[in-house]
Structure formats: C-alpha cells, structure tokens
Design a protein around this motif. Structure first.
Motif, PDB file in Angstrom:
ATOM      1  N   PRO A 234     -48.674  42.059  44.772  1.00 45.22           N
ATOM      2  CA  PRO A 234     -48.774  40.603  44.590  1.00 45.22           C
ATOM      3  C   PRO A 234     -47.470  39.922  44.202  1.00 45.22           C
ATOM      4  O   PRO A 234     -47.416  39.183  43.227  1.00 45.22           O
ATOM      5  CB  PRO A 234     -49.805  40.500  43.467  1.00 45.22           C
ATOM      6  CG  PRO A 234     -49.533  41.713  42.625  1.00 45.22           C
ATOM      7  CD  PRO A 234     -49.144  42.799  43.597  1.00 45.22           C
ATOM      8  N   PHE A 235     -46.409  40.176  44.943  1.00 39.75           N
ATOM      9  CA  PHE A 235     -45.114  39.568  44.615  1.00 39.75           C
ATOM     10  C   PHE A 235     -44.520  38.858  45.833  1.00 39.75           C
ATOM     11  O   PHE A 235     -43.427  39.211  46.282  1.00 39.75           O
ATOM     12  CB  PHE A 235     -44.171  40.644  44.067  1.00 39.75           C
ATOM     13  CG  PHE A 235     -44.680  41.305  42.812  1.00 39.75           C
ATOM     14  CD1 PHE A 235     -44.578  40.676  41.585  1.00 39.75           C
ATOM     15  CD2 PHE A 235     -45.280  42.550  42.875  1.00 39.75           C
ATOM     16  CE1 PHE A 235     -45.046  41.284  40.430  1.00 39.75           C
ATOM     17  CE2 PHE A 235     -45.751  43.164  41.717  1.00 39.75           C
ATOM     18  CZ  PHE A 235     -45.635  42.530  40.502  1.00 39.75           C
ATOM     19  N   PRO A 236     -45.183  37.803  46.398  1.00 36.84           N
ATOM     20  CA  PRO A 236     -46.438  37.257  45.882  1.00 36.84           C
ATOM     21  C   PRO A 236     -47.689  37.666  46.637  1.00 36.84           C
ATOM     22  O   PRO A 236     -48.792  37.535  46.111  1.00 36.84           O
ATOM     23  CB  PRO A 236     -46.226  35.742  46.029  1.00 36.84           C
ATOM     24  CG  PRO A 236     -45.401  35.630  47.271  1.00 36.84           C
ATOM     25  CD  PRO A 236     -44.496  36.843  47.290  1.00 36.84           C
ATOM     26  N   ASN A 237     -47.595  38.120  47.881  1.00 39.80           N
ATOM     27  CA  ASN A 237     -48.835  38.322  48.648  1.00 39.80           C
ATOM     28  C   ASN A 237     -48.709  39.423  49.702  1.00 39.80           C
ATOM     29  O   ASN A 237     -49.205  39.286  50.812  1.00 39.80           O
ATOM     30  CB  ASN A 237     -49.266  37.013  49.333  1.00 39.80           C
ATOM     31  CG  ASN A 237     -48.116  36.337  50.067  1.00 39.80           C
ATOM     32  OD1 ASN A 237     -47.223  36.992  50.593  1.00 39.80           O
ATOM     33  ND2 ASN A 237     -48.127  35.013  50.092  1.00 39.80           N
ATOM     34  N   SER A 238     -48.055  40.503  49.372  1.00 39.08           N
ATOM     35  CA  SER A 238     -47.809  41.564  50.344  1.00 39.08           C
ATOM     36  C   SER A 238     -48.937  42.599  50.359  1.00 39.08           C
ATOM     37  O   SER A 238     -49.632  42.789  49.368  1.00 39.08           O
ATOM     38  CB  SER A 238     -46.491  42.278  50.036  1.00 39.08           C
ATOM     39  OG  SER A 238     -45.408  41.374  50.068  1.00 39.08           O
ATOM     40  N   LEU A 239     -49.080  43.241  51.493  1.00 45.11           N
ATOM     41  CA  LEU A 239     -49.889  44.457  51.603  1.00 45.11           C
ATOM     42  C   LEU A 239     -48.945  45.551  52.074  1.00 45.11           C
ATOM     43  O   LEU A 239     -48.479  45.535  53.209  1.00 45.11           O
ATOM     44  CB  LEU A 239     -51.044  44.287  52.584  1.00 45.11           C
ATOM     45  CG  LEU A 239     -51.857  45.560  52.846  1.00 45.11           C
ATOM     46  CD1 LEU A 239     -52.518  46.058  51.558  1.00 45.11           C
ATOM     47  CD2 LEU A 239     -52.915  45.319  53.922  1.00 45.11           C
ATOM     48  N   MET A 240     -48.636  46.484  51.165  1.00 52.56           N
ATOM     49  CA  MET A 240     -47.697  47.558  51.476  1.00 52.56           C
ATOM     50  C   MET A 240     -48.435  48.698  52.162  1.00 52.56           C
ATOM     51  O   MET A 240     -49.432  49.196  51.634  1.00 52.56           O
ATOM     52  CB  MET A 240     -47.039  48.070  50.198  1.00 52.56           C
ATOM     53  CG  MET A 240     -46.414  46.993  49.328  1.00 52.56           C
ATOM     54  SD  MET A 240     -45.018  46.166  50.105  1.00 52.56           S
ATOM     55  CE  MET A 240     -43.798  47.471  50.128  1.00 52.56           C
ATOM     56  N   MET A 241     -47.955  49.118  53.327  1.00 51.34           N
ATOM     57  CA  MET A 241     -48.538  50.231  54.064  1.00 51.34           C
ATOM     58  C   MET A 241     -47.519  51.369  54.096  1.00 51.34           C
ATOM     59  O   MET A 241     -46.440  51.223  54.668  1.00 51.34           O
ATOM     60  CB  MET A 241     -48.946  49.783  55.460  1.00 51.34           C
ATOM     61  CG  MET A 241     -50.188  48.890  55.418  1.00 51.34           C
ATOM     62  SD  MET A 241     -50.471  47.907  56.892  1.00 51.34           S
ATOM     63  CE  MET A 241     -49.282  46.584  56.634  1.00 51.34           C
ATOM     64  N   GLY A 242     -47.872  52.478  53.419  1.00 53.51           N
ATOM     65  CA  GLY A 242     -46.908  53.521  53.146  1.00 53.51           C
ATOM     66  C   GLY A 242     -46.910  54.670  54.136  1.00 53.51           C
ATOM     67  O   GLY A 242     -47.973  55.141  54.552  1.00 53.51           O
ATOM     68  N   PHE A 243     -45.712  55.140  54.463  1.00 54.03           N
ATOM     69  CA  PHE A 243     -45.527  56.233  55.413  1.00 54.03           C
ATOM     70  C   PHE A 243     -44.507  57.233  54.871  1.00 54.03           C
ATOM     71  O   PHE A 243     -43.701  56.913  53.993  1.00 54.03           O
ATOM     72  CB  PHE A 243     -45.013  55.696  56.755  1.00 54.03           C
ATOM     73  CG  PHE A 243     -45.923  54.738  57.456  1.00 54.03           C
ATOM     74  CD1 PHE A 243     -46.763  55.174  58.464  1.00 54.03           C
ATOM     75  CD2 PHE A 243     -45.940  53.393  57.114  1.00 54.03           C
ATOM     76  CE1 PHE A 243     -47.606  54.279  59.124  1.00 54.03           C
ATOM     77  CE2 PHE A 243     -46.769  52.493  57.756  1.00 54.03           C
ATOM     78  CZ  PHE A 243     -47.611  52.938  58.766  1.00 54.03           C
ATOM     79  N   THR A 244     -44.550  58.429  55.436  1.00 54.31           N
ATOM     80  CA  THR A 244     -43.446  59.368  55.306  1.00 54.31           C
ATOM     81  C   THR A 244     -42.860  59.581  56.696  1.00 54.31           C
ATOM     82  O   THR A 244     -43.532  59.362  57.710  1.00 54.31           O
ATOM     83  CB  THR A 244     -43.890  60.724  54.724  1.00 54.31           C
ATOM     84  OG1 THR A 244     -44.870  61.314  55.600  1.00 54.31           O
ATOM     85  CG2 THR A 244     -44.478  60.544  53.326  1.00 54.31           C
ATOM     86  N   ALA A 245     -41.614  59.992  56.750  1.00 56.04           N
ATOM     87  CA  ALA A 245     -40.957  60.261  58.026  1.00 56.04           C
ATOM     88  C   ALA A 245     -39.825  61.248  57.800  1.00 56.04           C
ATOM     89  O   ALA A 245     -39.431  61.502  56.652  1.00 56.04           O
ATOM     90  CB  ALA A 245     -40.425  58.977  58.653  1.00 56.04           C
ATOM     91  N   GLU A 246     -39.300  61.803  58.887  1.00 55.00           N
ATOM     92  CA  GLU A 246     -38.183  62.737  58.823  1.00 55.00           C
ATOM     93  C   GLU A 246     -36.984  62.156  59.556  1.00 55.00           C
ATOM     94  O   GLU A 246     -37.128  61.457  60.565  1.00 55.00           O
ATOM     95  CB  GLU A 246     -38.569  64.081  59.435  1.00 55.00           C
ATOM     96  CG  GLU A 246     -39.683  64.801  58.693  1.00 55.00           C
ATOM     97  CD  GLU A 246     -40.024  66.125  59.338  1.00 55.00           C
ATOM     98  OE1 GLU A 246     -39.179  66.678  60.086  1.00 55.00           O
ATOM     99  OE2 GLU A 246     -41.146  66.618  59.134  1.00 55.00           O
ATOM    100  N   TRP A 247     -35.803  62.443  59.034  1.00 54.17           N
ATOM    101  CA  TRP A 247     -34.563  62.040  59.704  1.00 54.17           C
ATOM    102  C   TRP A 247     -34.484  62.697  61.074  1.00 54.17           C
ATOM    103  O   TRP A 247     -34.793  63.880  61.234  1.00 54.17           O
ATOM    104  CB  TRP A 247     -33.373  62.459  58.853  1.00 54.17           C
ATOM    105  CG  TRP A 247     -32.035  62.275  59.515  1.00 54.17           C
ATOM    106  CD1 TRP A 247     -31.269  61.157  59.532  1.00 54.17           C
ATOM    107  CD2 TRP A 247     -31.295  63.263  60.258  1.00 54.17           C
ATOM    108  NE1 TRP A 247     -30.101  61.361  60.219  1.00 54.17           N
ATOM    109  CE2 TRP A 247     -30.098  62.662  60.691  1.00 54.17           C
ATOM    110  CE3 TRP A 247     -31.540  64.591  60.597  1.00 54.17           C
ATOM    111  CZ2 TRP A 247     -29.148  63.328  61.435  1.00 54.17           C
ATOM    112  CZ3 TRP A 247     -30.596  65.268  61.352  1.00 54.17           C
ATOM    113  CH2 TRP A 247     -29.409  64.626  61.766  1.00 54.17           C
TER     114      TRP A 247
END
Length: 273
Positions: free
Chosen positions: A210-223
């Motif tokens: 809420p800074f201010p209205n985000s929805l964070m969608m998290g991933f992992t990845a490799e170089w």
C-alpha cells in the motif's frame, strides 16, 4: 453481501482502522484498536465516513476516514505508518491494514470526476465512486508490479534504490506497463535496471503493497547473460552477493525478504543433493 457503507452497531466488537494522511492509528502493541464502539474512547462516529473492510479473526473490520492531524483518536493510539505491522510478522493484519490504506487513497483522490469534473458520490452497494452527471464510475486502483530475485550460481543480485532507507539493498522491481504481460515486464525491467538477461523465471507469491496502491507479484529467475550495468536514475549501487555476505536486506514479512529466502533455500537444497 455486506454493503461497504454499513454502520457498525455500538455493541459490535470490531477492529478499527483509523486512517489519515497515509497513516493509521496503532496502539502500544502496534495493533489497530479493537473493541466495542460503546466501550472505546471513540469520538462521535456519525461525523466520519466509515467503510466495512472485511473480517479478521471472526471480527468485522471498519475503516474510519479521519482528517490529517485529527486528535480525536489520541486516546486509542498514534498515527503511524504500516511498517510496524510488517515488523510484527502479522500477515493477516498487515493485509487488512493495506486494504484500509488503499481504500483511503481511493476515496480521497476520487472526490471529483476525472471525465467531467462533477462531484462524485459513493455507490452504496459496492466499493466504487459514481459521477451522476456523466455516469462515469471508478473502482479502487491497483497498480501491478513485478519483483524478482535473480541468482547467478550461489549468489543473488541485490541493489540499492535511491528511495531505500540508508544501507538497504533489495531485489529488482518495476511497474507493469499498458499492454505488457508479467513476463515481458520482468524481462524489460531487469534489462533496463541491470543490463542482464534472465531465464527460468518462476512465480512464487504476491503481496498487496500500500505505498500507495501496488500489487507486488514475486518471481525468482536465473542469470542468463550480460554484465551488470545499473540504471543511475533508478539504482545507486548493486552487486552479486553470497549468502554469507548479505548487506542489510528487507524485513521478514515483506515479499522481497521472502524471495531472498526462497533463493537461499534453492541453493541450500542443491548443495545437499
């Protein structure tokens, strides 16, 4: 379905999310006030806009829209940011507080119609604002973002943004642009901010932010390829870090911390096999 603008009864035990100026009232235990309106030192609530948010631990949660600098709730606690709730590792309460803060932002920024300029009115059966002049209707804004923890061998990429608190390093993140998929956003943001390409992208989890209205969608990845070249307009510094040499990282309870721990677990599991 419960209407968002129903009024709480005086004898109903509830959680009270009192918001103003981007902050929320928290008590000495860094919790929103809880109890019956008739028993708490609340001001006359008829003077405030109240929105039903949902339930936490079988108790209704009500948002009270206060004015910035309002001292009528001083006996209940102090206006603070939501970060103490993150530090308590109370994901359920932080999620509801996030909802309260984002709805407060929505109501305060949609008092007038963006199409014709007329005053907007709350829709009584759903969380929306309606212009009765041109019939334009608005709903709470959600800004989708990707956030990704990238590993190279047994190291993780951490960088320092100019808006981070002093000494803090985190994983890369960025907003989704119109017409993009999440995968396209991830590839673009990583390339723009660090100059590298990634592979083996895996979704992990999401978190309202809420800074201010985000929805964070998290991933992992490799170089996959490329040398680090950080965008100086976005990042001040960054590098590949081993897990025995991590700098100051985001707090537990944040999605960034969870992604870092996910990569750490992946590396540990590979070392055991």
């Amino acid at each position: 379905m419960t209407k968002p603008y129903q009024r709480p009864s005086a004898d109903e035990p509830a959680w009270w999310f009192i918001c103003a100026g981007g902050e929320i009232v928290l008590d000495d235990d860094h919790q929103p006030p809880h109890g019956r309106a008739e028993e708490l030192p609340l001001p006359t609530l008829d003077e405030y806009q109240i929105i039903w948010l949902g339930e936490v631990r079988e108790r209704s949660c009500y948002l009270v829209l206060a004015d910035y600098g309002d001292d009528a709730f001083a006996a209940l606690g102090e206006f603070q940011s939501l970060r103490p709730l993150i530090e308590k590792h109370d994901e359920e309460m932080f999620s509801m507080a996030s909802r309260a803060k984002q709805i407060t932002e929505f109501v305060s920024t949609h008092r007038f119609c963006g199409r014709c300029g007329a005053r907007m009115q709350a829709v009584d059966w759903e969380l929306a604002m309606q212009c009765h002049t041109c019939k334009h209707r608005c709903y709470p804004r959600i800004s989708p973002c990707i956030i990704v923890a990238i590993r190279k061998g047994k190291k993780i990429l951490l960088a320092r943004g100019e808006r981070h608190r002093p000494g803090l390093y985190s994983v890369l993140a960025g907003f989704v642009e119109s017409g993009e998929t999440l995968e396209q956003t991830l590839a673009r943001e990583v390339m723009e901010e660090s100059g590298i390409k990634v592979k083996n992208v895996q979704y992990v989890c999401s978190q309202p932010w809420p800074f201010p209205n985000s929805l964070m969608m998290g991933f992992t990845a490799e170089w996959e390829s490329g040398d680090l070249h950080f965008d100086p307009f976005e990042l001040e510094d960054g590098a590949w870090y081993g897990f025995d040499e991590l700098p100051d990282i985001p707090l537990p309870g944040t999605i960034a911390n969870r992604l870092i721990e996910t990569v750490k677990a992946q590396i540990e599991q590979e070392s055991e096999t």
